[in-house]
Design a protein around this motif. Structure first.
Motif, PDB file in Angstrom:
ATOM      1  N   HIS A 356       0.827  -1.205   0.000  1.00  0.00           N
ATOM      2  CA  HIS A 356       0.000   0.000   0.000  1.00  0.00           C
ATOM      3  C   HIS A 356       0.871   1.269   0.000  1.00  0.00           C
ATOM      4  O   HIS A 356       1.957   1.295   0.584  1.00  0.00           O
ATOM      5  CB  HIS A 356      -0.912   0.029   1.227  1.00  0.00           C
ATOM      6  CG  HIS A 356      -1.626  -1.255   1.484  1.00  0.00           C
ATOM      7  ND1 HIS A 356      -0.975  -2.389   1.966  1.00  0.00           N
ATOM      8  CD2 HIS A 356      -2.928  -1.605   1.322  1.00  0.00           C
ATOM      9  CE1 HIS A 356      -1.854  -3.366   2.088  1.00  0.00           C
ATOM     10  NE2 HIS A 356      -3.028  -2.929   1.708  1.00  0.00           N
ATOM     11  N   LYS A 357       0.370   2.299  -0.645  1.00  0.00           N
ATOM     12  CA  LYS A 357       1.007   3.609  -0.595  1.00  0.00           C
ATOM     13  C   LYS A 357       0.167   4.514   0.298  1.00  0.00           C
ATOM     14  O   LYS A 357      -1.012   4.744   0.028  1.00  0.00           O
ATOM     15  CB  LYS A 357       1.134   4.192  -2.008  1.00  0.00           C
ATOM     16  CG  LYS A 357       2.101   3.414  -2.893  1.00  0.00           C
ATOM     17  CD  LYS A 357       2.303   4.081  -4.249  1.00  0.00           C
ATOM     18  CE  LYS A 357       3.308   3.288  -5.081  1.00  0.00           C
ATOM     19  NZ  LYS A 357       3.542   3.924  -6.417  1.00  0.00           N
ATOM     20  N   LEU A 358       0.777   5.008   1.353  1.00  0.00           N
ATOM     21  CA  LEU A 358       0.044   5.785   2.341  1.00  0.00           C
ATOM     22  C   LEU A 358      -0.147   7.227   1.887  1.00  0.00           C
ATOM     23  O   LEU A 358       0.790   7.878   1.411  1.00  0.00           O
ATOM     24  CB  LEU A 358       0.790   5.786   3.679  1.00  0.00           C
ATOM     25  CG  LEU A 358       0.945   4.439   4.396  1.00  0.00           C
ATOM     26  CD1 LEU A 358       1.680   4.649   5.722  1.00  0.00           C
ATOM     27  CD2 LEU A 358      -0.406   3.773   4.638  1.00  0.00           C
ATOM     28  N   THR A 359      -1.368   7.709   2.055  1.00  0.00           N
ATOM     29  CA  THR A 359      -1.645   9.128   1.863  1.00  0.00           C
ATOM     30  C   THR A 359      -1.344   9.854   3.172  1.00  0.00           C
ATOM     31  O   THR A 359      -1.212   9.228   4.228  1.00  0.00           O
ATOM     32  CB  THR A 359      -3.120   9.343   1.494  1.00  0.00           C
ATOM     33  OG1 THR A 359      -3.930   8.960   2.622  1.00  0.00           O
ATOM     34  CG2 THR A 359      -3.500   8.517   0.272  1.00  0.00           C
ATOM     35  N   PRO A 360      -1.237  11.178   3.134  1.00  0.00           N
ATOM     36  CA  PRO A 360      -1.060  11.917   4.401  1.00  0.00           C
ATOM     37  C   PRO A 360      -2.166  11.625   5.408  1.00  0.00           C
ATOM     38  O   PRO A 360      -1.914  11.549   6.610  1.00  0.00           O
ATOM     39  CB  PRO A 360      -1.071  13.384   3.952  1.00  0.00           C
ATOM     40  CG  PRO A 360      -0.569  13.345   2.549  1.00  0.00           C
ATOM     41  CD  PRO A 360      -1.110  12.071   1.966  1.00  0.00           C
ATOM     42  N   GLU A 361      -3.402  11.453   4.898  1.00  0.00           N
ATOM     43  CA  GLU A 361      -4.519  11.138   5.788  1.00  0.00           C
ATOM     44  C   GLU A 361      -4.345   9.754   6.414  1.00  0.00           C
ATOM     45  O   GLU A 361      -4.646   9.559   7.602  1.00  0.00           O
ATOM     46  CB  GLU A 361      -5.835  11.205   5.019  1.00  0.00           C
ATOM     47  CG  GLU A 361      -6.241  12.591   4.551  1.00  0.00           C
ATOM     48  CD  GLU A 361      -5.438  13.071   3.341  1.00  0.00           C
ATOM     49  OE1 GLU A 361      -5.408  14.287   3.104  1.00  0.00           O
ATOM     50  OE2 GLU A 361      -4.826  12.224   2.644  1.00  0.00           O
ATOM     51  N   ASP A 362      -3.865   8.799   5.611  1.00  0.00           N
ATOM     52  CA  ASP A 362      -3.595   7.454   6.137  1.00  0.00           C
ATOM     53  C   ASP A 362      -2.565   7.510   7.259  1.00  0.00           C
ATOM     54  O   ASP A 362      -2.711   6.857   8.297  1.00  0.00           O
ATOM     55  CB  ASP A 362      -3.062   6.531   5.025  1.00  0.00           C
ATOM     56  CG  ASP A 362      -4.114   6.170   3.995  1.00  0.00           C
ATOM     57  OD1 ASP A 362      -5.307   6.176   4.347  1.00  0.00           O
ATOM     58  OD2 ASP A 362      -3.724   5.896   2.849  1.00  0.00           O
ATOM     59  N   LYS A 363      -1.529   8.275   7.027  1.00  0.00           N
ATOM     60  CA  LYS A 363      -0.449   8.351   8.009  1.00  0.00           C
ATOM     61  C   LYS A 363      -0.939   8.975   9.312  1.00  0.00           C
ATOM     62  O   LYS A 363      -0.592   8.519  10.407  1.00  0.00           O
ATOM     63  CB  LYS A 363       0.711   9.159   7.428  1.00  0.00           C
ATOM     64  CG  LYS A 363       2.054   8.849   8.065  1.00  0.00           C
ATOM     65  CD  LYS A 363       3.195   9.396   7.228  1.00  0.00           C
ATOM     66  CE  LYS A 363       4.528   9.003   7.807  1.00  0.00           C
ATOM     67  NZ  LYS A 363       5.657   9.518   6.983  1.00  0.00           N
ATOM     68  N   ASP A 364      -1.762  10.011   9.200  1.00  0.00           N
ATOM     69  CA  ASP A 364      -2.321  10.634  10.400  1.00  0.00           C
ATOM     70  C   ASP A 364      -3.163   9.627  11.181  1.00  0.00           C
ATOM     71  O   ASP A 364      -3.083   9.550  12.421  1.00  0.00           O
ATOM     72  CB  ASP A 364      -3.196  11.840  10.023  1.00  0.00           C
ATOM     73  CG  ASP A 364      -2.379  13.047   9.589  1.00  0.00           C
ATOM     74  OD1 ASP A 364      -1.170  13.078   9.890  1.00  0.00           O
ATOM     75  OD2 ASP A 364      -2.955  13.943   8.934  1.00  0.00           O
ATOM     76  N   ASP A 365      -3.963   8.859  10.464  1.00  0.00           N
ATOM     77  CA  ASP A 365      -4.828   7.875  11.111  1.00  0.00           C
ATOM     78  C   ASP A 365      -3.999   6.792  11.787  1.00  0.00           C
ATOM     79  O   ASP A 365      -4.300   6.369  12.914  1.00  0.00           O
ATOM     80  CB  ASP A 365      -5.779   7.262  10.085  1.00  0.00           C
ATOM     81  CG  ASP A 365      -6.792   6.333  10.726  1.00  0.00           C
ATOM     82  OD1 ASP A 365      -7.282   6.646  11.833  1.00  0.00           O
ATOM     83  OD2 ASP A 365      -7.089   5.275  10.138  1.00  0.00           O
ATOM     84  N   LEU A 366      -2.944   6.347  11.118  1.00  0.00           N
ATOM     85  CA  LEU A 366      -2.109   5.298  11.703  1.00  0.00           C
ATOM     86  C   LEU A 366      -1.356   5.810  12.929  1.00  0.00           C
ATOM     87  O   LEU A 366      -1.158   5.068  13.888  1.00  0.00           O
ATOM     88  CB  LEU A 366      -1.139   4.744  10.658  1.00  0.00           C
ATOM     89  CG  LEU A 366      -1.775   3.823   9.609  1.00  0.00           C
ATOM     90  CD1 LEU A 366      -0.769   3.444   8.537  1.00  0.00           C
ATOM     91  CD2 LEU A 366      -2.335   2.554  10.273  1.00  0.00           C
ATOM     92  N   ARG A 367      -0.928   7.056  12.910  1.00  0.00           N
ATOM     93  CA  ARG A 367      -0.305   7.627  14.106  1.00  0.00           C
ATOM     94  C   ARG A 367      -1.266   7.544  15.289  1.00  0.00           C
ATOM     95  O   ARG A 367      -0.877   7.171  16.401  1.00  0.00           O
ATOM     96  CB  ARG A 367       0.077   9.098  13.876  1.00  0.00           C
ATOM     97  CG  ARG A 367       1.272   9.343  13.008  1.00  0.00           C
ATOM     98  CD  ARG A 367       1.727  10.781  13.146  1.00  0.00           C
ATOM     99  NE  ARG A 367       2.540  11.199  12.012  1.00  0.00           N
ATOM    100  CZ  ARG A 367       2.085  11.916  10.988  1.00  0.00           C
ATOM    101  NH1 ARG A 367       0.816  12.294  10.966  1.00  0.00           N
ATOM    102  NH2 ARG A 367       2.883  12.254  10.000  1.00  0.00           N
ATOM    103  N   PHE A 368      -2.519   7.913  15.038  1.00  0.00           N
ATOM    104  CA  PHE A 368      -3.529   7.869  16.099  1.00  0.00           C
ATOM    105  C   PHE A 368      -3.744   6.437  16.581  1.00  0.00           C
ATOM    106  O   PHE A 368      -3.829   6.172  17.789  1.00  0.00           O
ATOM    107  CB  PHE A 368      -4.851   8.443  15.579  1.00  0.00           C
ATOM    108  CG  PHE A 368      -6.012   8.259  16.525  1.00  0.00           C
ATOM    109  CD1 PHE A 368      -6.161   9.082  17.635  1.00  0.00           C
ATOM    110  CD2 PHE A 368      -6.935   7.248  16.307  1.00  0.00           C
ATOM    111  CE1 PHE A 368      -7.220   8.904  18.509  1.00  0.00           C
ATOM    112  CE2 PHE A 368      -8.001   7.064  17.177  1.00  0.00           C
ATOM    113  CZ  PHE A 368      -8.147   7.890  18.282  1.00  0.00           C
TER     114      PHE A 368
END
Length: 396
Positions: A356-368
């Motif tokens: 998968h290629k993470l979007t900025p939104e994906d990365k924010d969600d995964l941080r949470f």
């Protein structure tokens, strides 16, 4: 590691180990007073014939009565399905629970067991929030007859005091902890694992290895957890490649079941820090990646970044993992050991990264998700480390 800290090593239940040990299931249920049992499993194992193998053995012996088979369990032990399964058990007059499956099935049945013990109909009543560690229950014996037959050598969930449940409304995992959750009898029979495909064998075996790594490097590691973790690491390094290459090799399958169980016992008794699982719990539900594959991909990436956690004991780990480190400093050993884990992944056919290629939104969600995950409470990670590990673990 210091042994000046307090350690309580508790294991409830019997381990029935060996080829053909499924023939003892009926005897164990009769000893526990269960006249009608329900087999809880998933559709894949039904299709593979594994459930029929177990069911036929019980029915040939004449007791207990198999009231039915519930095959609706899905990946990640979803809370609504657990509730539905409880209703099914009531409708069929089930007096004993037989879990036949991998980690999701085993955890789902532990969820049933604790619901029956506390007299609730919705597992959410036992989870004070939608994510986190739920261990604040008043401890009482959970006596409902419960036998577990693991069909993968990975989670060791048959013997763990926790049940990881997916709260579907939030898409997050919570962990119910209770000392009586392990099955009263755990049946480790290699014949139910012989049909497991190579990819699943590799992924679940790496899950077992990740338990050993987390246990060995945990802040609360102790001599007993070390003994289990170190020997399990040696077994996995030797027998997992054999099991992947030749799934019908009974010795390799048997040793992997033992290593998986030992790894979970070490993991649950050491506690304190589990960053690999922290990321796996966050990534798996969001991207629908199995727990075993998530841990398999993440192991080397997490180890490569969290230098302060792994360096103090890296030489002992390297020795257990069969890495030659003669003349190397601990810092040099660190690099060689992480590279050896990466090479082991390649040998097993585990991908280096998630596709998968993470979007900025994906990365924010995964941080949470990493921050709020059950493993993150005990060992919080700095945001910078989280970002680097995410970058290493995904396609660019």
């Amino acid at each position: 590691m210091s042994m000046t800290q307090y350690v309580a090593w508790e294991h409830r239940g019997v381990l029935d180990i060996g080829f053909g040990s499924i023939t003892q299931i009926g005897t164990h249920f009769k000893a526990m007073g269960a006249r009608r049992i329900g087999i809880i499993t998933d559709k894949g194992l039904m299709k593979a014939g594994v459930v029929d193998m177990v069911k036929d053995v019980i029915e040939i012996q004449g007791a207990p009565i198999v009231a039915g088979v519930y095959d609706g369990i899905e990946q990640d032990a979803k809370s609504l399905i657990v509730n539905e399964c409880l209703r099914w058990c009531g409708e069929n007059g089930v007096e004993g629970l037989l879990a036949v499956g991998g980690g999701s099935v085993l955890d789902a049945v532990k969820g049933l067991k604790i619901m029956l013990g506390y007299g609730v109909r919705d597992i959410a009543e036992l989870m004070r929030a939608t994510a986190g560690l739920h261990g604040g229950l008043t401890v009482q014996p959970l006596t409902f007859p419960h036998i577990a037959v693991p069909t993968t050598a990975g989670t060791g969930a048959e013997s763990s005091p926790g049940a990881v449940i997916m709260v579907e409304e939030e898409g997050l995992k919570g962990n119910i902890v209770h000392p009586h959750l392990p099955a009263q009898v755990c049946v480790l029979d290699p014949q139910v694992t012989l049909s497991l495909p190579p990819s699943l064998t590799a992924e679940t075996g790496c899950d077992a290895l990740s338990h050993c790594i987390e246990a060995f490097f945990a802040r609360n590691a102790n001599s007993l957890s070390d003994a289990f973790a170190i020997h399990a690491i040696k077994l996995i390094k030797k027998y997992l490649p054999i099991a992947v290459q030749d799934g019908r090799n009974v010795e390799a399958r048997m040793q992997m079941l033992i290593a998986s169980n030992m790894g979970m016992q070490a993991y649950s008794k050491a506690n304190g820090s589990a960053p690999i699982h922290n990321f796996a719990h966050a990534i798996g539900p969001k991207l629908n990646i199995s727990h075993g594959l998530a841990n398999a991909v993440l192991m080397s990436h997490v180890m490569s970044i969290l230098f302060p956690l792994y360096l103090p004991r890296i030489c002992d780990f390297a020795e257990a993992f069969g890495v030659k480190t003669d003349g190397l400093t601990p810092e040099q050993t660190y690099g060689v050991a992480v590279a050896a884990v990466e090479d082991f992944k390649k040998q097993l056919g585990i991908p280096a990264v998630f596709p998968h290629k993470l979007t900025p939104e994906d990365k924010d969600d995964l941080r949470f998700r990493v921050k709020t995950d059950i493993a993150g409470f005990r060992f919080p990670l700095p945001v910078e480390a989280v970002d680097i590990i995410l970058d290493l673990s995904f396609s660019k």
